[in-house]
Design a protein around this motif. Sequence first.
Motif, mmCIF file in Angstrom:
data_model
loop_
_atom_site.group_PDB
_atom_site.id
_atom_site.type_symbol
_atom_site.label_atom_id
_atom_site.label_comp_id
_atom_site.label_asym_id
_atom_site.label_seq_id
_atom_site.Cartn_x
_atom_site.Cartn_y
_atom_site.Cartn_z
ATOM 1 N N ASP A 105 41.378 43.498 43.827
ATOM 2 C CA ASP A 105 41.999 42.196 43.562
ATOM 3 C C ASP A 105 41.116 41.320 42.688
ATOM 4 O O ASP A 105 41.623 40.529 41.901
ATOM 5 N N HIS A 106 39.807 41.464 42.858
ATOM 6 C CA HIS A 106 38.892 40.615 42.091
ATOM 7 C C HIS A 106 37.687 41.432 41.657
ATOM 8 O O HIS A 106 37.115 42.160 42.468
ATOM 9 N N ILE A 122 42.120 45.943 37.709
ATOM 10 C CA ILE A 122 42.044 44.682 38.450
ATOM 11 C C ILE A 122 43.479 44.202 38.635
ATOM 12 O O ILE A 122 44.213 44.025 37.662
ATOM 13 N N GLY A 123 43.843 44.022 39.897
ATOM 14 C CA GLY A 123 45.216 43.641 40.218
ATOM 15 C C GLY A 123 45.599 44.308 41.518
ATOM 16 O O GLY A 123 44.782 44.971 42.147
ATOM 17 N N ARG A 160 39.597 44.758 48.081
ATOM 18 C CA ARG A 160 39.438 43.355 47.707
ATOM 19 C C ARG A 160 38.519 43.208 46.489
ATOM 20 O O ARG A 160 38.850 42.546 45.529
#
Lengths: 161, 268
Positions: free
Chosen positions: B167-168, B177-178, B142
Amino acid sequence: MRGIQQLLQQHALFQDLPEADLTLIGGCGENCVYNAGEYIARENAPADFFYVIREGRVAVETYMPNHGALCLQTLHDGDIFGWSWLFPPYRWTFDARALEKVRAVRLDGKCLRQKCEEDPRLGFELMKRFARIVTERLQATRLQLLDVYSSERPRTAETRQ
Amino acid sequence: MTPAIYRIDSRVEEFPGTCTVRISPESAGGARRCSAGQFNMLYAFGAGEVPISMSGLQGDGSYVHTIRIQGLVTRALHRLNEGDSLGVRGPFGCGWPMDKVAGRQLLVVAGGLGMAPLRPIVQALMAGSARPASVQLFYGARRPQEMLYAAEVEQWSRALKVVTTVDHADTGWPGQIGVITKPLGAASVDIENALVFLCGPEVMMRFCIQVLLAKGVATEAIYLSMERNMKCAIGHCGHCQWGPNFVCKDGPVFCYRDIRPWFDIRAL
């Protein structure tokens, strides 16, 4: 010119395009380098180009008041950046910033747009290929929104009330 | 079925709400041998019992488990400190098919806490066992602060191809990031020789499988670790029945080819 065409030929986006199309697209391209921290695109600025990232890391960002730049995703070697050149009003919707030295092929979207208008077959072919990238990014964004690694259960319409 | 009493030898807080403990039995003889991918039932006295995967190689008669607070029992387990006691039943279930690894292009794909059951595999590979042709580790989380075993992942990246994505994060984060599906989709995969070990939230595994199948990876080359409501851990109570399988006994690691019909059924 030959160099750009060869570079494009190796990329999945342009794979199996007829030689003539590659020559035409290659004619709209040039090599470019961005140093770490340099902006490749700024929100609301005219989106006249798109980029094939050959090497390096690019952050796609948006600015949040009282927070600063928020990175939405990073793009890497082989990624395509930019489809705003395809759709009116032809302006970038996000910032893009080089996080390290970035080598890319910059393609003149304005010039390509004109060529696509004149040759709808090429226009449709490019549109199909870009639609695939857009779809993949949309799916990734949806997955990101799901927040799958959170220990909390995803909020539904009922639990949001 | 009776839990043995174990004591917590060491406890590391990975990030708030998630800790890794090394436990060893109070009685002499050490813990029973286990394999990567198996799990133990950990019993917090007065609270209850939960299945927790092995998250470390057993070399000294102890078990390693990573526990995240999810409910009452995991909260009680997370509250335990070094020297405290807990009950242990196990090890249970079928682990990762390490006998298939030799000579293969191994892709280890972990999402969030799914890194825990895969960690013993990476540790074994780092120790030189199993001898795959190549190894790529994809680890999605995450946020950077919620990555398990951060120092170890850094070490692994010096010996293996490791792609981390969150994700962040802010741009100070050196990884991607992704979502994990993007680097997985971009990976170069030898479809004839690939072997995939996949563990994470079920929805993440579903999307990763879509990417792998689109790349041409065979269903029999994909192994995944499933999570269901396990109670007895020996296939008697039926809580974790999933199609014709009991996740506790026939799993938790399954070959995707074998469970595909049930994996695609909603709410099963």
